[in-house]
Enzyme design. Structure first.
Site, PDB file in Angstrom:
ATOM      1  N   SER A  21       0.123  -4.934  10.846  1.00  0.00           N
ATOM      2  CA  SER A  21       1.400  -4.354  10.432  1.00  0.00           C
ATOM      3  C   SER A  21       1.188  -2.903  10.027  1.00  0.00           C
ATOM      4  CB  SER A  21       1.981  -5.126   9.240  1.00  0.00           C
ATOM      5  OG  SER A  21       2.287  -6.448   9.605  1.00  0.00           O
ATOM      6  N   SER A  43      -1.386   0.477   6.733  1.00  0.00           N
ATOM      7  CA  SER A  43      -1.445  -0.671   7.639  1.00  0.00           C
ATOM      8  C   SER A  43      -2.314  -1.774   7.054  1.00  0.00           C
ATOM      9  CB  SER A  43      -1.959  -0.258   9.018  1.00  0.00           C
ATOM     10  OG  SER A  43      -3.268   0.237   8.917  1.00  0.00           O
ATOM     11  N   ASP A  44      -2.140  -2.962   7.628  1.00  0.00           N
ATOM     12  CA  ASP A  44      -2.949  -4.099   7.209  1.00  0.00           C
ATOM     13  C   ASP A  44      -3.120  -5.048   8.385  1.00  0.00           C
ATOM     14  OD1 ASP A  44      -4.083  -5.376   4.582  1.00  0.00           O
ATOM     15  OD2 ASP A  44      -3.224  -7.008   5.744  1.00  0.00           O
ATOM     16  N   THR A  45      -4.308  -5.585   8.504  1.00  0.00           N
ATOM     17  CA  THR A  45      -4.624  -6.505   9.605  1.00  0.00           C
ATOM     18  C   THR A  45      -5.076  -7.847   9.045  1.00  0.00           C
ATOM     19  OG1 THR A  45      -5.328  -4.666  11.024  1.00  0.00           O
ATOM     20  CG2 THR A  45      -6.089  -6.868  11.641  1.00  0.00           C
ATOM     21  N   LYS A  84       0.832  -1.215   0.000  1.00  0.00           N
ATOM     22  CA  LYS A  84       0.000   0.000   0.000  1.00  0.00           C
ATOM     23  C   LYS A  84       0.861   1.258   0.000  1.00  0.00           C
ATOM     24  CE  LYS A  84      -3.696  -2.360   2.541  1.00  0.00           C
ATOM     25  NZ  LYS A  84      -4.382  -2.488   3.854  1.00  0.00           N
TER      26      LYS A  84
END
Length: 195
Positions: free
Chosen positions: A112, A75-77, A59
């Site tokens: 993250s 961010s990424d979950t 991203k």
């Protein structure tokens, strides 16, 4: 307090999530929102935080040219359960299946965060363990029909009804489960501002 460190910087939050917007406001960070479309596909061999790290950095790569004072945050979950990643379900049936698989089980939520400047990329992650009680079919059905599980990794929001009635223990950060390890954002932005 943090804004005094960031006065010479422009923080760009590349997220459309209202929860993340709220967290940045509560942290006292002035920020701009700039969301760029990215196809969130990762190599199949990746596991656990390698997946969320990869997607967060992917991203950030959408921002090619940055001014020296700009800091982009993405961010990424993911939910990691039974040796596989549970992302956002595509259908209500898939959401029900995900919740059934986590019933009476402990899973991990990994978020993250990628910080990108004109000269560097920093990726950090945080992991929290979440345990559900035995969820009945009626409870799963009610939640899926009355909330929006399709926009959440693992098909649930910890801050919603299913979290109130279903979660028996958390080891780690509540905010990581909500999609942003706020302590990491705070510490890393101060580091970047000082560097």
């Amino acid at each position: 307090m943090i804004q005094s460190f960031l006065n010479n910087h422009t923080v760009i939050l590349a997220s459309g999530s209202p929860r993340r917007h709220h967290f940045f406001k509560e942290l006292g960070i002035d920020f701009k929102i700039d969301v760029r479309e990215v196809e969130e596909i990762y190599p199949e061999h990746l596991k656990r935080e390698a997946i969320s790290n990869y997607l967060a950095e992917l991203k950030a790569e959408a921002f090619n040219i940055l001014n020296p004072q700009e800091i982009v945050i993405t961010s990424d979950t993911i939910v990691w359960h039974n040796e596989k990643a549970l992302g956002k379900p595509k259908t209500l049936d898939e959401a029900k299946t995900m919740l059934q698989s986590m019933s009476n089980q402990t899973h991990e939520v990994i978020t993250s965060v990628c910080f990108k400047t004109a000269t560097k990329i920093i990726v950090k992650h945080h992991t929290t363990q979440v345990t559900f009680k035995t969820l009945t079919d009626q409870e799963i059905e009610y939640y899926v029909e009355t909330h929006q599980p399709l926009d959440k990794a693992g098909a649930y929001g910890i801050q919603e009804w299913i979290g109130y009635i279903g979660i028996t223990s958390i080891t780690g950060s509540f905010f990581t489960v909500m999609g942003l390890p706020t302590h990491i954002v705070y510490e890393t932005l101060i580091e970047l501002a000082k560097s």
